[in-house]
Design an enzyme around this catalytic site. Structure first.
Site, mmCIF file in Angstrom:
data_model
loop_
_atom_site.group_PDB
_atom_site.id
_atom_site.type_symbol
_atom_site.label_atom_id
_atom_site.label_comp_id
_atom_site.label_asym_id
_atom_site.label_seq_id
_atom_site.Cartn_x
_atom_site.Cartn_y
_atom_site.Cartn_z
ATOM 1 N N CYS A 136 -0.870 -67.119 16.516
ATOM 2 C CA CYS A 136 -1.357 -67.375 15.152
ATOM 3 C C CYS A 136 -0.263 -67.981 14.276
ATOM 4 C CB CYS A 136 -1.912 -66.080 14.553
ATOM 5 S SG CYS A 136 -0.851 -64.638 14.792
HETATM 6 N N1 LIG Z 1 -4.967 -60.302 16.336
HETATM 7 C C1 LIG Z 1 -4.607 -61.566 16.130
HETATM 8 O O1 LIG Z 1 -4.562 -62.042 14.980
HETATM 9 C C2 LIG Z 1 -4.247 -62.453 17.290
HETATM 10 C C3 LIG Z 1 -3.996 -63.810 17.037
HETATM 11 C C4 LIG Z 1 -3.650 -64.663 18.109
HETATM 12 C C5 LIG Z 1 -3.519 -64.133 19.389
HETATM 13 N N2 LIG Z 1 -3.730 -62.808 19.596
HETATM 14 C C6 LIG Z 1 -3.554 -62.307 20.972
HETATM 15 O O2 LIG Z 1 -4.847 -62.004 21.497
HETATM 16 C C7 LIG Z 1 -4.743 -60.876 22.384
HETATM 17 C C8 LIG Z 1 -5.691 -59.790 21.881
HETATM 18 O O3 LIG Z 1 -5.267 -59.426 20.575
HETATM 19 P P1 LIG Z 1 -6.104 -58.453 19.645
HETATM 20 O O4 LIG Z 1 -5.371 -58.388 18.358
HETATM 21 O O5 LIG Z 1 -7.536 -58.823 19.681
HETATM 22 O O6 LIG Z 1 -5.886 -57.061 20.437
HETATM 23 P P2 LIG Z 1 -6.620 -55.660 20.232
HETATM 24 O O7 LIG Z 1 -7.391 -55.677 18.985
HETATM 25 O O8 LIG Z 1 -5.554 -54.626 20.416
HETATM 26 O O9 LIG Z 1 -7.635 -55.607 21.493
HETATM 27 C C9 LIG Z 1 -7.165 -55.567 22.817
HETATM 28 C C10 LIG Z 1 -8.353 -55.547 23.774
HETATM 29 O O10 LIG Z 1 -7.848 -55.508 25.132
HETATM 30 C C11 LIG Z 1 -8.421 -54.389 25.828
HETATM 31 N N3 LIG Z 1 -7.366 -53.852 26.699
HETATM 32 C C12 LIG Z 1 -6.213 -53.229 26.302
HETATM 33 N N4 LIG Z 1 -5.467 -52.900 27.372
HETATM 34 C C13 LIG Z 1 -6.163 -53.323 28.464
HETATM 35 C C14 LIG Z 1 -5.918 -53.244 29.860
HETATM 36 N N5 LIG Z 1 -4.803 -52.680 30.355
HETATM 37 N N6 LIG Z 1 -6.819 -53.794 30.712
HETATM 38 C C15 LIG Z 1 -7.955 -54.360 30.231
HETATM 39 N N7 LIG Z 1 -8.267 -54.443 28.908
HETATM 40 C C16 LIG Z 1 -7.361 -53.929 28.041
HETATM 41 C C17 LIG Z 1 -8.835 -53.425 24.729
HETATM 42 O O11 LIG Z 1 -9.962 -52.629 25.121
HETATM 43 P P3 LIG Z 1 -9.833 -51.324 26.025
HETATM 44 O O12 LIG Z 1 -8.542 -50.655 25.679
HETATM 45 O O13 LIG Z 1 -11.058 -50.524 25.677
HETATM 46 O O14 LIG Z 1 -9.872 -51.838 27.432
HETATM 47 C C18 LIG Z 1 -9.271 -54.364 23.618
HETATM 48 O O15 LIG Z 1 -10.603 -54.767 23.812
HETATM 49 C C19 LIG Z 1 -3.271 -60.432 22.358
HETATM 50 O O16 LIG Z 1 -2.583 -60.953 23.467
HETATM 51 C C20 LIG Z 1 -2.754 -61.018 21.050
HETATM 52 O O17 LIG Z 1 -1.361 -61.267 21.066
HETATM 53 C C21 LIG Z 1 -4.109 -61.960 18.591
#
Ligand SMILES: NC(=O)c1ccc[n+]([C@@H]2O[C@H](COP(=O)([O-])OP(=O)(O)OC[C@H]3O[C@@H](n4cnc5c(N)ncnc54)[C@H](OP(=O)(O)O)[C@@H]3O)[C@@H](O)[C@H]2O)c1
Length: 341
Positions: A151
């Protein structure tokens, strides 16, 4: 046109939720599988009431099952996990659009330095295309593995790259202060991100060596055609979504207001999601949140002789899920704006 089948892994997180919100209204897609370990077996409306009309049910992630049900898989998972799913899915011919950092950084030693682990699948790095459509559209079109930018990097590379490329600003002494809403940290319980810890307060963090730094420098290096070292200072601010980046840069040989306007015109006049504001206007996060736009403004500060560039995006849209869908649209030959305007 027949609809494609789409899988969303990590669908219970913030970027997963945003992917589903956008994909449900995308006329070329059907969501065929959504994953979450903690919510396996639960209807999506129970986790996100906004989707209570949907029949989608979470399942635990299983690459074999996903490959049977999807043409493309979005990986909205924490970093370090992407290859566990990307390797088997790519083998089965499923396109992979990864939102994590795993395939963004080309140098495995730099990945290890910043992510404190060996790169999980270095052999895939040569195939991964950096998913910033305004710079890599042609490569995205033919890629099977797309590494969506972070981001903060999106908010910085879009305004700076054309100016470095055209030798309008110097690659030296660039200072960037970025402010992000709390959803940037993900949907998890973590003390510094609890409401009383961050509401009505602002703090800088990771002021030297944030994980997005090498990704930003990699892409600015490519634009400037020389090494670029920046001060990148992220701040947490008490809003849910939105990033505002302020970039301070010194003029280089070709510096002039006309050249800046012309560089931005050449780079973005045909781009649907980048809006360059009239000279002297600063963008505002409230006009980009819940959209896939990046708004850019610039002003020359005569007092110091430095250029001040401001940019705003929604971290969950142009900074993550919206951009990922823009990449999918390019990759499958859909209208690039489908589901996004
Ligand atoms: N948030 C932002 O603004 C943003 C922006 C750009 C990029 N990103 C990137 O996008 C990715 C997701 O970010 P987010 O903020 O959406 O994260 P988040 O809200 O913490 O969600 C993470 C997701 O991954 C699942 N998960 C966690 N550990 C896991 C595992 N070991 N195996 C399978 N599933 C797993 C979780 O569900 P369960 O635990 O129920 O499996 C949850 O659905 C990250 O790599 C982040 O750096 C985020």
């Amino acid at each position: 046109m027949a609809k494609i089948k789409v899988a969303v892994l990590g669908a219970s997180g913030y970027s997963g939720e945003e992917l589903i919100r956008l994909l449900l209204r995308h006329e070329n897609c059907d969501i065929s599988i959504i994953t979450s370990r903690q919510n396996a077996g639960t209807r999506i409306g129970e986790v996100f009431p906004r989707f209570s009309d949907s029949d989608l049910i979470f399942s635990a992630p299983d690459a074999g099952e996903i490959a049977k049900k999807a043409d493309v898989a979005f990986l909205a998972l924490p970093h370090g996990l992407a290859s566990e799913f990307a390797v088997p899915l790519l083998k089965k011919g499923v396109k992979v659009i990864d939102l994590s950092a795993d395939f963004r950084i080309k140098d495995t030693a730099i990945y290890k330095k910043y992510y404190k682990d060996e790169h999980p699948s270095p052999s895939l790095l040569k195939d991964a295309v950096y998913g910033l459509p305004e710079r890599y559209r042609d490569k995205i079109r033919n890629a099977s593995l797309i590494a969506c930018p972070g981001c903060y990097p999106t908010s910085i590379i879009l305004p700076l790259a054309p100016l470095l490329e055209n030798k309008i600003v110097s690659p030296e002494n660039i200072v960037i202060n970025s402010m992000s809403g709390v959803s940037g940290a993900g949907r998890k319980v973590d003390l510094p991100y609890l409401f009383p810890e961050c509401n009505e307060s602002m703090r800088a963090y990771a002021v030297s060596g944030h994980r997005h730094l090498p990704e930003i420098e990699q892409e600015l290096h490519a634009a400037a055609n020389c090494e670029v070292r920046i001060n990148f200072i992220p701040h947490l601010i008490p809003v849910n979504r939105g990033i505002n980046s302020t970039i301070v840069a010194s003029p280089a040989g070709k510096f002039s207001r006309e050249n800046i306007e012309s560089a931005y015109r050449n780079a973005y006049s045909k781009e649907k999601f980048v809006r360059v504001l009239p000279y002297g206007r600063q963008p505002d996060t409230k006009y980009v949140t819940m959209t896939n736009f990046c708004d850019i403004g610039f002003t020359f500060d005569e007092h110091t002789g430095r250029l001040i560039i401001n940019s705003c995006i929604d971290n969950l849209s142009k900074g993550a899920s919206g951009q990922a869908i823009q990449c999918m649209n390019i990759s499958f030959g859909f209208e690039e704006t489908a589901g996004l305007l």
